[in-house]
Motif scaffolding. Structure first.
Motif, PDB file in Angstrom:
ATOM      1  N   SER A   4     -16.343   2.273   0.129  1.00 61.67           N
ATOM      2  CA  SER A   4     -17.041   1.977   1.371  1.00 61.67           C
ATOM      3  C   SER A   4     -16.586   2.906   2.495  1.00 61.67           C
ATOM      4  CB  SER A   4     -16.780   0.517   1.755  1.00 61.67           C
ATOM      5  OG  SER A   4     -17.311   0.232   3.013  1.00 61.67           O
ATOM      6  N   GLU A   5     -15.285   3.144   2.565  1.00 61.97           N
ATOM      7  CA  GLU A   5     -14.753   4.043   3.592  1.00 61.97           C
ATOM      8  C   GLU A   5     -15.270   5.463   3.391  1.00 61.97           C
ATOM      9  OE1 GLU A   5     -10.528   3.484   3.233  1.00 61.97           O
ATOM     10  OE2 GLU A   5     -10.666   1.397   3.919  1.00 61.97           O
ATOM     11  N   VAL A   6     -15.343   5.908   2.151  1.00 58.66           N
ATOM     12  CA  VAL A   6     -15.858   7.250   1.857  1.00 58.66           C
ATOM     13  C   VAL A   6     -17.331   7.349   2.251  1.00 58.66           C
ATOM     14  CG1 VAL A   6     -16.420   8.862  -0.013  1.00 58.66           C
ATOM     15  CG2 VAL A   6     -14.149   7.787   0.078  1.00 58.66           C
ATOM     16  N   VAL A   7     -18.115   6.347   1.896  1.00 56.09           N
ATOM     17  CA  VAL A   7     -19.532   6.363   2.266  1.00 56.09           C
ATOM     18  C   VAL A   7     -19.677   6.377   3.784  1.00 56.09           C
ATOM     19  CG1 VAL A   7     -21.686   5.025   2.242  1.00 56.09           C
ATOM     20  CG2 VAL A   7     -20.389   5.342   0.125  1.00 56.09           C
ATOM     21  N   ASP A   8     -18.872   5.575   4.480  1.00 57.82           N
ATOM     22  CA  ASP A   8     -18.926   5.585   5.947  1.00 57.82           C
ATOM     23  C   ASP A   8     -18.730   6.992   6.499  1.00 57.82           C
ATOM     24  OD1 ASP A   8     -19.439   2.890   6.314  1.00 57.82           O
ATOM     25  OD2 ASP A   8     -17.333   2.354   6.680  1.00 57.82           O
ATOM     26  N   GLU A   9     -17.781   7.724   5.923  1.00 56.72           N
ATOM     27  CA  GLU A   9     -17.521   9.094   6.391  1.00 56.72           C
ATOM     28  C   GLU A   9     -18.685  10.026   6.082  1.00 56.72           C
ATOM     29  OE1 GLU A   9     -13.788  10.338   4.765  1.00 56.72           O
ATOM     30  OE2 GLU A   9     -12.729   8.652   5.679  1.00 56.72           O
ATOM     31  N   ILE A  10     -19.249   9.887   4.894  1.00 57.14           N
ATOM     32  CA  ILE A  10     -20.337  10.785   4.496  1.00 57.14           C
ATOM     33  C   ILE A  10     -21.587  10.545   5.338  1.00 57.14           C
ATOM     34  CG2 ILE A  10     -21.920  11.424   2.621  1.00 57.14           C
ATOM     35  CD1 ILE A  10     -19.600  10.845   0.659  1.00 57.14           C
ATOM     36  N   VAL A  11     -21.901   9.279   5.601  1.00 55.39           N
ATOM     37  CA  VAL A  11     -23.137   8.975   6.340  1.00 55.39           C
ATOM     38  C   VAL A  11     -22.923   8.884   7.842  1.00 55.39           C
ATOM     39  CG1 VAL A  11     -24.183   7.836   4.330  1.00 55.39           C
ATOM     40  CG2 VAL A  11     -22.999   6.458   6.065  1.00 55.39           C
ATOM     41  N   ALA A  12     -21.713   9.165   8.314  1.00 58.27           N
ATOM     42  CA  ALA A  12     -21.406   9.072   9.747  1.00 58.27           C
ATOM     43  C   ALA A  12     -22.384   9.860  10.628  1.00 58.27           C
ATOM     44  CB  ALA A  12     -19.970   9.513  10.011  1.00 58.27           C
ATOM     45  N   PRO A  13     -22.868  11.032  10.185  1.00 52.46           N
ATOM     46  CA  PRO A  13     -23.803  11.761  11.051  1.00 52.46           C
ATOM     47  C   PRO A  13     -25.151  11.061  11.248  1.00 52.46           C
ATOM     48  CG  PRO A  13     -22.873  13.222   9.380  1.00 52.46           C
ATOM     49  CD  PRO A  13     -22.473  11.829   9.021  1.00 52.46           C
ATOM     50  N   LEU A  14     -25.472  10.084  10.401  1.00 54.27           N
ATOM     51  CA  LEU A  14     -26.756   9.394  10.519  1.00 54.27           C
ATOM     52  C   LEU A  14     -26.683   8.302  11.580  1.00 54.27           C
ATOM     53  CD1 LEU A  14     -27.616   8.813   6.731  1.00 54.27           C
ATOM     54  CD2 LEU A  14     -28.467  10.628   8.227  1.00 54.27           C
ATOM     55  N   PRO A  15     -27.733   8.161  12.366  1.00 56.96           N
ATOM     56  CA  PRO A  15     -27.778   7.033  13.296  1.00 56.96           C
ATOM     57  C   PRO A  15     -27.787   5.712  12.512  1.00 56.96           C
ATOM     58  CG  PRO A  15     -29.615   8.559  13.679  1.00 56.96           C
ATOM     59  CD  PRO A  15     -28.912   9.013  12.449  1.00 56.96           C
ATOM     60  N   ALA A  16     -27.358   4.645  13.150  1.00 59.25           N
ATOM     61  CA  ALA A  16     -27.257   3.334  12.497  1.00 59.25           C
ATOM     62  C   ALA A  16     -28.577   2.916  11.848  1.00 59.25           C
ATOM     63  CB  ALA A  16     -26.799   2.275  13.496  1.00 59.25           C
ATOM     64  N   GLU A  17     -29.684   3.181  12.500  1.00 58.09           N
ATOM     65  CA  GLU A  17     -30.998   2.808  11.954  1.00 58.09           C
ATOM     66  C   GLU A  17     -31.268   3.518  10.632  1.00 58.09           C
ATOM     67  OE1 GLU A  17     -35.405   3.903  13.268  1.00 58.09           O
ATOM     68  OE2 GLU A  17     -34.463   2.490  14.680  1.00 58.09           O
ATOM     69  N   GLU A  18     -30.917   4.791  10.544  1.00 55.99           N
ATOM     70  CA  GLU A  18     -31.132   5.542   9.302  1.00 55.99           C
ATOM     71  C   GLU A  18     -30.187   5.058   8.205  1.00 55.99           C
ATOM     72  OE1 GLU A  18     -31.070   9.752  10.080  1.00 55.99           O
ATOM     73  OE2 GLU A  18     -32.923   9.661  11.248  1.00 55.99           O
ATOM     74  N   ARG A  19     -28.957   4.671   8.565  1.00 54.15           N
ATOM     75  CA  ARG A  19     -28.036   4.105   7.569  1.00 54.15           C
ATOM     76  C   ARG A  19     -28.594   2.792   7.026  1.00 54.15           C
ATOM     77  NH1 ARG A  19     -22.682   4.198  10.816  1.00 54.15           N
ATOM     78  NH2 ARG A  19     -23.991   5.071  12.418  1.00 54.15           N
ATOM     79  N   ASP A  20     -29.180   1.983   7.914  1.00 52.37           N
ATOM     80  CA  ASP A  20     -29.807   0.735   7.478  1.00 52.37           C
ATOM     81  C   ASP A  20     -30.968   1.022   6.527  1.00 52.37           C
ATOM     82  OD1 ASP A  20     -28.030  -0.700   9.055  1.00 52.37           O
ATOM     83  OD2 ASP A  20     -29.475  -1.007  10.697  1.00 52.37           O
ATOM     84  N   THR A  21     -31.757   2.023   6.850  1.00 54.52           N
ATOM     85  CA  THR A  21     -32.881   2.408   5.993  1.00 54.52           C
ATOM     86  C   THR A  21     -32.379   2.891   4.639  1.00 54.52           C
ATOM     87  OG1 THR A  21     -34.242   3.005   7.899  1.00 54.52           O
ATOM     88  CG2 THR A  21     -34.871   3.962   5.769  1.00 54.52           C
ATOM     89  N   LEU A  22     -31.335   3.709   4.630  1.00 51.34           N
ATOM     90  CA  LEU A  22     -30.760   4.194   3.380  1.00 51.34           C
ATOM     91  C   LEU A  22     -30.282   3.022   2.529  1.00 51.34           C
ATOM     92  CD1 LEU A  22     -29.823   6.492   1.526  1.00 51.34           C
ATOM     93  CD2 LEU A  22     -27.718   6.623   2.888  1.00 51.34           C
ATOM     94  N   ALA A  23     -29.575   2.082   3.125  1.00 44.58           N
ATOM     95  CA  ALA A  23     -29.080   0.909   2.393  1.00 44.58           C
ATOM     96  C   ALA A  23     -30.250   0.101   1.819  1.00 44.58           C
ATOM     97  CB  ALA A  23     -28.231   0.027   3.296  1.00 44.58           C
ATOM     98  N   ARG A  24     -31.305  -0.068   2.611  1.00 41.64           N
ATOM     99  CA  ARG A  24     -32.483  -0.824   2.157  1.00 41.64           C
ATOM    100  C   ARG A  24     -33.156  -0.117   0.973  1.00 41.64           C
ATOM    101  NH1 ARG A  24     -37.449   0.040   3.456  1.00 41.64           N
ATOM    102  NH2 ARG A  24     -36.959   1.233   5.316  1.00 41.64           N
ATOM    103  N   LEU A  25     -33.284   1.185   1.049  1.00 45.52           N
ATOM    104  CA  LEU A  25     -33.925   1.942  -0.032  1.00 45.52           C
ATOM    105  C   LEU A  25     -33.068   1.905  -1.306  1.00 45.52           C
ATOM    106  CD1 LEU A  25     -35.239   5.010   1.965  1.00 45.52           C
ATOM    107  CD2 LEU A  25     -36.615   3.159   0.973  1.00 45.52           C
ATOM    108  N   LEU A  26     -31.774   2.034  -1.173  1.00 42.88           N
ATOM    109  CA  LEU A  26     -30.896   2.012  -2.347  1.00 42.88           C
ATOM    110  C   LEU A  26     -30.899   0.647  -3.030  1.00 42.88           C
ATOM    111  CD1 LEU A  26     -27.908   4.160  -1.065  1.00 42.88           C
ATOM    112  CD2 LEU A  26     -29.595   4.784  -2.812  1.00 42.88           C
TER     113      LEU A  26
END
Length: 137
Positions: A112-134
């Motif tokens: 989870s910590e690694v994913v947080d670092e990798i997706v850090a450049p994405l705005p929160a809304e896009e991270r939510d979208t990524l999680a929903r799609l996955l």
């Protein structure tokens, strides 16, 4: 370039970043030296349990003899255990032990910590979208 090709390229890049970062940190929690593949097998057993060796082989797409050795090693390290199948006495079902569950929790936190670092450049809304799609996959 097809859309599938582009998706595959980006998944590959993400997975290489993820793999490198988790591998570099795994020594922090891998006190029993189960290794990267052992961690993958343990996480799979935790997700699928109870699971037979045959089902595990199929789920991971690995060689049965390789999985047999890994399962034996994980069992010796006390992170998984076998119990008889209630429907087929010839089959043993694999499940994580209490020690294995603790290791799984540590691995998932690290991941989870690694994913947080990798997706850090994405705005929160896009991270939510990524999680929903996955979740759909």
């Amino acid at each position: 370039m097809t859309k599938s090709y582009e998706i595959a390229k980006h998944i590959d890049r993400f997975m290489r970043k993820f793999d490198a970062a988790t591998h570099a940190r795994a020594t922090q929690i891998d006190n029993d030296k189960i290794g990267q593949l052992g961690g993958l097998v343990l996480l799979s057993i935790a997700d699928l349990h109870p699971v037979s060796l045959q089902e595990l082989v199929k789920a991971l797409g690995r060689d049965k003899s390789q999985m047999t050795r890994l399962v034996q090693m994980l069992e010796l390290k006390g992170v998984i255990a076998r119990k008889p199948s209630p429907t087929d006495g010839r089959v043993s079902l694999l499940h994580p032990t209490e020690k294995g569950c603790a290791l799984v929790a540590g691995l998932r936190q690290l991941m989870s910590e690694v994913v947080d670092e990798i997706v850090a450049p994405l705005p929160a809304e896009e991270r939510d979208t990524l999680a929903r799609l996955l979740r759909k996959l």
